[in-house]
Design a protein around this motif. Structure first.
Motif, PDB file in Angstrom:
ATOM      1  N   ARG A  52       1.201  -1.125  -0.029  1.00 61.65           N
ATOM      2  CA  ARG A  52      -0.157   0.206  -0.058  1.00 61.65           C
ATOM      3  C   ARG A  52       0.830   0.963  -0.074  1.00 61.65           C
ATOM      4  O   ARG A  52       1.948   1.383   0.206  1.00 61.65           O
ATOM      5  CB  ARG A  52      -0.811  -0.168   1.207  1.00 61.65           C
ATOM      6  N   VAL A  53       0.289   2.623  -0.575  1.00 64.10           N
ATOM      7  CA  VAL A  53       0.994   3.423  -0.552  1.00 64.10           C
ATOM      8  C   VAL A  53       0.023   5.435  -0.392  1.00 64.10           C
ATOM      9  O   VAL A  53      -1.115   4.476  -0.475  1.00 64.10           O
ATOM     10  CB  VAL A  53       1.092   3.885  -1.691  1.00 64.10           C
ATOM     11  N   ILE A  54       0.651   5.553   1.228  1.00 58.31           N
ATOM     12  CA  ILE A  54       0.001   6.631   1.420  1.00 58.31           C
ATOM     13  C   ILE A  54       1.209   8.129   0.505  1.00 58.31           C
ATOM     14  O   ILE A  54       2.183   8.418   1.174  1.00 58.31           O
ATOM     15  CB  ILE A  54      -0.060   6.831   2.773  1.00 58.31           C
ATOM     16  N   HIS A  55       0.572   8.980   0.357  1.00 57.87           N
ATOM     17  CA  HIS A  55       0.720   9.518   0.050  1.00 57.87           C
ATOM     18  C   HIS A  55       1.020  11.733   1.197  1.00 57.87           C
ATOM     19  O   HIS A  55      -0.063  10.792   1.638  1.00 57.87           O
ATOM     20  CB  HIS A  55       0.218  10.652  -1.866  1.00 57.87           C
ATOM     21  N   LEU A  56       1.541  11.895   0.961  1.00 60.72           N
ATOM     22  CA  LEU A  56       1.556  12.523   2.492  1.00 60.72           C
ATOM     23  C   LEU A  56       1.547  13.994   1.684  1.00 60.72           C
ATOM     24  O   LEU A  56       1.290  14.217   0.083  1.00 60.72           O
ATOM     25  CB  LEU A  56       3.079  13.288   2.635  1.00 60.72           C
ATOM     26  N   PRO A  57       0.504  14.377   2.046  1.00 59.79           N
ATOM     27  CA  PRO A  57       0.288  15.986   2.056  1.00 59.79           C
ATOM     28  C   PRO A  57       0.728  16.855   1.800  1.00 59.79           C
ATOM     29  O   PRO A  57       2.385  17.303   1.915  1.00 59.79           O
ATOM     30  CB  PRO A  57      -0.939  16.687   3.261  1.00 59.79           C
ATOM     31  N   ILE A  58       0.691  17.253  -0.058  1.00 64.20           N
ATOM     32  CA  ILE A  58       1.678  18.772  -0.286  1.00 64.20           C
ATOM     33  C   ILE A  58       2.640  19.679   0.765  1.00 64.20           C
ATOM     34  O   ILE A  58       3.467  19.552   0.536  1.00 64.20           O
ATOM     35  CB  ILE A  58       0.812  19.263  -1.920  1.00 64.20           C
ATOM     36  N   ASP A  59       1.061  20.170   1.506  1.00 66.79           N
ATOM     37  CA  ASP A  59       1.748  21.243   2.323  1.00 66.79           C
ATOM     38  C   ASP A  59       2.458  21.462   3.549  1.00 66.79           C
ATOM     39  O   ASP A  59       3.864  21.458   3.360  1.00 66.79           O
ATOM     40  CB  ASP A  59       1.071  21.969   3.066  1.00 66.79           C
ATOM     41  N   PHE A  60       2.487  19.246   3.335  1.00 66.58           N
ATOM     42  CA  PHE A  60       3.554  18.929   4.746  1.00 66.58           C
ATOM     43  C   PHE A  60       5.002  17.743   3.898  1.00 66.58           C
ATOM     44  O   PHE A  60       5.975  18.515   4.829  1.00 66.58           O
ATOM     45  CB  PHE A  60       2.889  17.619   5.157  1.00 66.58           C
ATOM     46  N   ILE A  61       5.017  17.804   2.382  1.00 69.59           N
ATOM     47  CA  ILE A  61       6.388  17.876   1.874  1.00 69.59           C
ATOM     48  C   ILE A  61       7.205  19.267   1.981  1.00 69.59           C
ATOM     49  O   ILE A  61       8.467  19.490   1.729  1.00 69.59           O
ATOM     50  CB  ILE A  61       5.750  17.329   0.478  1.00 69.59           C
ATOM     51  N   GLU A  62       5.500  20.295   1.226  1.00 68.12           N
ATOM     52  CA  GLU A  62       6.564  21.527   1.755  1.00 68.12           C
ATOM     53  C   GLU A  62       7.307  21.674   3.187  1.00 68.12           C
ATOM     54  O   GLU A  62       8.113  22.595   3.221  1.00 68.12           O
ATOM     55  CB  GLU A  62       5.671  22.323   1.390  1.00 68.12           C
ATOM     56  N   GLU A  63       6.535  21.510   3.921  1.00 69.64           N
ATOM     57  CA  GLU A  63       7.094  21.876   5.600  1.00 69.64           C
ATOM     58  C   GLU A  63       8.268  21.372   5.797  1.00 69.64           C
ATOM     59  O   GLU A  63       9.837  21.823   6.223  1.00 69.64           O
ATOM     60  CB  GLU A  63       5.692  21.016   6.668  1.00 69.64           C
ATOM     61  N   GLN A  64       8.657  19.822   5.477  1.00 68.28           N
ATOM     62  CA  GLN A  64       9.628  18.647   5.370  1.00 68.28           C
ATOM     63  C   GLN A  64      10.851  19.707   4.318  1.00 68.28           C
ATOM     64  O   GLN A  64      11.706  20.040   5.056  1.00 68.28           O
ATOM     65  CB  GLN A  64       9.604  18.102   4.847  1.00 68.28           C
ATOM     66  N   PHE A  65      10.652  19.661   3.186  1.00 66.49           N
ATOM     67  CA  PHE A  65      11.835  20.807   2.908  1.00 66.49           C
ATOM     68  C   PHE A  65      11.788  22.124   3.058  1.00 66.49           C
ATOM     69  O   PHE A  65      13.619  22.254   3.405  1.00 66.49           O
ATOM     70  CB  PHE A  65      10.752  20.943   1.509  1.00 66.49           C
ATOM     71  N   ASP A  66      10.712  23.066   3.333  1.00 66.32           N
ATOM     72  CA  ASP A  66      11.629  24.047   3.940  1.00 66.32           C
ATOM     73  C   ASP A  66      12.599  23.095   5.291  1.00 66.32           C
ATOM     74  O   ASP A  66      13.436  24.498   5.680  1.00 66.32           O
ATOM     75  CB  ASP A  66      10.703  24.580   4.906  1.00 66.32           C
TER      76      ASP A  66
END
Ligand SMILES: Nc1ncnc2c1ncn2[C@@H]1O[C@H](COP(=O)(O)OP(=O)(O)O)[C@@H](O)[C@H]1O
Ligand SMILES: Cc1ncc(COP(=O)(O)O)c(N)n1
Length: 273
Positions: A52-66
């Motif tokens: 199974r795959v769960i995609h993380l919310p896009i804003d949370f991917i951005e928060e990790q990146f920042d």
């Protein structure tokens, strides 16, 4: 200025440890580069397949990146599994002016045959991320999709490499030969010259995460300031030893051995206890 070199991987996870983020971090560590990660999708998978795959919310991917970027700016970046258009567009936006080496492993389908990217997103990775790449490392099926013709010979690998650089805009490309017949010959093209990196084909099903490990090694070497050619050459040796000394683990396509290159010269038996 710190002398420590760091690298960032933006990818999906593999809890069984052979591919994805886990393979990338192990490889960075082996190459003595400080490893950091931004997770795009959490994947329940192992050497047998993807459950199974769960995609993380896009804003949370951005928060990790920042969180990473605003604290420790990496010396090189790689992307692996980026499943959706939104994620691709976010990453393109974040790294387009970064001025650091960027390696793309255009992960589309896992060895097990399970899709890791939405089919409709393939055009987006081609059109938005590829033009930003210092090196892109497609396997044969991925290269075939990018160039839209079939690859059966070394001449076809070279033609695909030309198209990926001159028409799709990557700075350089390695069209990997793992899926070809005979020797495993990778073709590097930087827009000027071709370089070939070959090894014997190792007869094994322990190839889970080979593409992740190979591209992570290139990223680590670029982070340390090596040239593209040096980085690819060294990474080919690294992945060959990782496959050669692969670990007796898993019920499916088992993992490679990230410290395999340290065992060069030791009999294989010595690591198969
Ligand atoms: N059986 C094998 N023996 C030796 N090298 C291999 C083998 N399979 C793959 N490789 C090497 O591993 C790297 C990853 O290759 P490939 O299998 O084409 O990519 P992917 O894992 O993305 O499908 C390349 O350097 C390739 O030449
Ligand atoms: C999160 C993630 N990224 C990439 C791969 C591809 O690895 P491989 O095709 O070598 O199994 C994977 N299985 N999982």
């Amino acid at each position: 200025m710190s002398h420590v070199k760091s690298a960032l991987t933006i990818a999906g996870t593999d809890p069984s440890g052979g591919a994805g983020i886990q393979a990338d971090l192990k490889t960075f560590q082996e190459r003595e580069v400080y490893g950091m990660s931004v997770i795009t999708s959490v994947v329940a998978q192992n050497t047998i397949g993807v459950q199974r795959v769960i995609h993380l919310p896009i804003d949370f991917i951005e928060e990790q990146f920042d969180a990473v970027w605003n604290d420790i700016k990496p010396n090189a970046i790689k992307t692996g599994m980026i499943a959706t258009n939104e994620m691709m567009k976010l990453i393109a936006h974040k790294i387009k002016d970064s001025q650091i080496p960027y390696v793309i492993d255009p992960v589309m389908i896992a060895k097990s045959g399970d899709p890791l990217m939405e089919e409709a997103s393939r055009a987006v990775i081609r059109d938005t991320l590829l033009p930003l790449a210092t090196v892109v490392t497609p396997n044969v099926p991925e290269a075939e999709w990018l160039v839209n013709f079939s690859i059966k010979t070394i001449e076809d690998q070279k033609e695909a490499a030309r198209v990926i650089v001159h028409q799709l805009g990557a700075q350089s490309v390695v069209v990997k030969g793992g899926h070809m017949e005979g020797e495993a010959k990778d073709v590097l093209y930087d827009g000027e010259a071709f370089h070939y990196f070959s090894s014997e084909r190792i007869d094994t099903h322990h190839t889970h995460g080979t593409g992740c490990t190979f591209s992570a090694c290139i990223t680590a070497e670029l982070a340390k300031g090596r040239t593209i050619k040096e980085s690819v050459e060294l990474s080919k040796r690294f992945i060959t030893d990782a496959i050669k000394y692969s670990l007796e683990l898993g019920k499916g396509n088992g993992p490679t051995n990230h410290w395999g290159y340290r065992l060069q010269g030791l009999p294989t038996k010595g690591v198969r206890q």
